[in-house]
Design an enzyme around this catalytic site. Structure first.
Site, PDB file in Angstrom:
ATOM      1  N   LYS A  13      52.384 -29.162  -5.770  1.00 21.30           N
ATOM      2  CA  LYS A  13      51.537 -29.876  -6.740  1.00 21.30           C
ATOM      3  C   LYS A  13      52.177 -31.204  -7.145  1.00 21.30           C
ATOM      4  CE  LYS A  13      51.682 -26.685 -10.037  1.00 21.30           C
ATOM      5  NZ  LYS A  13      52.403 -25.531  -9.464  1.00 21.30           N
ATOM      6  N   ARG A  88      48.370 -23.459 -17.506  1.00 14.80           N
ATOM      7  CA  ARG A  88      48.904 -22.350 -16.721  1.00 14.80           C
ATOM      8  C   ARG A  88      48.329 -21.023 -17.186  1.00 14.80           C
ATOM      9  NH1 ARG A  88      53.887 -24.992 -14.942  1.00 14.80           N
ATOM     10  NH2 ARG A  88      54.992 -23.754 -13.403  1.00 14.80           N
ATOM     11  N   ARG A 127      66.004 -24.868  -2.143  1.00  9.08           N
ATOM     12  CA  ARG A 127      65.956 -26.117  -2.916  1.00  9.08           C
ATOM     13  C   ARG A 127      67.245 -26.329  -3.713  1.00  9.08           C
ATOM     14  NH1 ARG A 127      60.361 -27.466  -5.874  1.00  9.08           N
ATOM     15  NH2 ARG A 127      61.109 -26.290  -7.652  1.00  9.08           N
ATOM     16  N   ARG A 160      68.677 -24.812  -9.286  1.00  5.25           N
ATOM     17  CA  ARG A 160      68.117 -24.589 -10.619  1.00  5.25           C
ATOM     18  C   ARG A 160      67.991 -23.088 -10.864  1.00  5.25           C
ATOM     19  NH1 ARG A 160      62.839 -28.279 -10.680  1.00  5.25           N
ATOM     20  NH2 ARG A 160      61.954 -26.296 -11.292  1.00  5.25           N
ATOM     21  N   ARG A 171      58.262 -15.614 -11.036  1.00  3.76           N
ATOM     22  CA  ARG A 171      57.332 -16.714 -11.329  1.00  3.76           C
ATOM     23  C   ARG A 171      56.039 -16.557 -10.532  1.00  3.76           C
ATOM     24  NH1 ARG A 171      60.458 -22.137 -10.401  1.00  3.76           N
ATOM     25  NH2 ARG A 171      58.691 -23.082 -11.444  1.00  3.76           N
TER      26      ARG A 171
HETATM   27  P1  AMP Z   1      57.316 -26.377 -13.170  1.00  2.47           P
HETATM   28  O1  AMP Z   1      58.284 -27.485 -12.960  1.00  2.47           O
HETATM   29  O2  AMP Z   1      55.898 -26.842 -13.387  1.00  2.47           O
HETATM   30  O3  AMP Z   1      57.394 -25.297 -12.129  1.00  2.47           O
HETATM   31  O4  AMP Z   1      57.726 -25.686 -14.566  1.00  2.47           O
HETATM   32  C1  AMP Z   1      58.997 -25.115 -14.758  1.00  2.47           C
HETATM   33  C2  AMP Z   1      58.943 -24.106 -15.895  1.00  2.47           C
HETATM   34  O5  AMP Z   1      58.530 -24.772 -17.114  1.00  2.47           O
HETATM   35  C3  AMP Z   1      57.963 -22.969 -15.719  1.00  2.47           C
HETATM   36  O6  AMP Z   1      58.481 -21.920 -14.946  1.00  2.47           O
HETATM   37  C4  AMP Z   1      57.722 -22.557 -17.168  1.00  2.47           C
HETATM   38  O7  AMP Z   1      58.818 -21.806 -17.667  1.00  2.47           O
HETATM   39  C5  AMP Z   1      57.726 -23.895 -17.889  1.00  2.47           C
HETATM   40  N1  AMP Z   1      56.368 -24.471 -17.964  1.00  2.47           N
HETATM   41  C6  AMP Z   1      55.920 -25.605 -17.382  1.00  2.47           C
HETATM   42  N2  AMP Z   1      54.632 -25.829 -17.674  1.00  2.47           N
HETATM   43  C7  AMP Z   1      54.230 -24.799 -18.464  1.00  2.47           C
HETATM   44  C8  AMP Z   1      53.011 -24.432 -19.091  1.00  2.47           C
HETATM   45  N3  AMP Z   1      51.885 -25.173 -18.957  1.00  2.47           N
HETATM   46  N4  AMP Z   1      52.995 -23.300 -19.828  1.00  2.47           N
HETATM   47  C9  AMP Z   1      54.093 -22.544 -19.985  1.00  2.47           C
HETATM   48  N5  AMP Z   1      55.264 -22.805 -19.411  1.00  2.47           N
HETATM   49  C10 AMP Z   1      55.343 -23.926 -18.651  1.00  2.47           C
END
Ligand code: AMP
Length: 214
Positions: A13, A88, A127, A160, A171
């Site tokens: 994304k 989400r 990664r 990470r 996840r």
């Molecule tokens: P991402 O980089 O989008 O994969 O986000 C990394 C982490 O941030 C996720 O695994 C969640 O813990 C948190 N996170 C990001 N966006 C959201 C969201 N809209 N709602 C809840 N947690 C989020």
């Protein structure tokens, strides 16, 4: 142009969002990046979010929704924006629809980036990222010139916490349970389009650009 990116964590994304953001001159808003920036700066929000993120859990809606609503009210979002990683959950999507509708607006495109779970696990397990400048590498597909060291700033690379395999699996299961229903949510609004997260990025961007510019 108002776009929301859908798809599992690691589907790609962010890559597509960043390309479309440049193409259309609209901001790319990644909630994951906002949280990571807050963690780096050790803000109160960062400290709260980190506990959930390291575990592979979603940050609670009350810490997430207002943040996004404030961000999309800023001046640079007047021409539109691309949301990456938000919404989400169905309550987040409803909050977004309501906030936009209060301004007489609505989401225009939902782009669902599709990749099989198995490929995602492989992708994320390899990664590595730079804790200093944020550059992303991959052990197999995009290795740094010197093993374990960032090409750009020379900092030792790290995995990470949320890219560790067991966290990735968690996840993905949270994605299927809480985020996947958004596909139907936006399909019902008639704005859903599919993208391949496993295709040539340039070609896929051009293909979707034709849809967006039709
Ligand atoms: P991402 O980089 O989008 O994969 O986000 C990394 C982490 O941030 C996720 O695994 C969640 O813990 C948190 N996170 C990001 N966006 C959201 C969201 N809209 N709602 C809840 N947690 C989020």
């Amino acid at each position: 142009m108002k776009i929301v990116m859908l798809g599992a964590p690691g589907a790609g994304k962010g890559t597509y969002a960043s390309r479309l953001s440049k193409r259309y001159g609209i901001p790319h808003i990644s909630t994951g990046d906002i949280f990571r920036e807050n963690i780096k700066n050790n803000t109160e929000l960062g400290q709260k979010a980190k506990k959930y993120m390291d575990e592979g859990l979603l940050v609670p809606d009350e810490l997430t929704c207002d943040l996004v609503m404030d961000r999309i009210s800023e001046d640079d979002c007047k021409k539109g924006f691309i949301l990456d990683g938000f919404p989400r959950t169905i309550p987040q999507a409803e909050a977004l629809t309501e906030a936009l509708s209060a301004r007489g607006e609505k989401m225009e495109y939902a782009l669902n980036v599709v990749v099989e779970d198995e490929k995602i696990v492989k992708r994320m397990a390899g990664r590595r990222s730079c804790p200093n400048c944020g550059a992303i590498y991959h052990l197999v597909t995009l290795p740094p010139k010197k093993e374990g060291i960032c090409d750009k700033c020379g900092t030792p690379l790290v995995q990470r916490a949320d890219d560790k395999e067991e966290t990735v699996l968690k996840r993905l299961s949270i994605y299927h349970e809480q985020t996947e229903p958004l596909i139907e949510y936006y399909n019902k609004q008639g704005i859903l389009h599919e993208m391949s997260g496993d295709a040539d990025v340039d070609k896929e961007v051009l293909r979707i650009a034709k849809v967006l510019e039709a």
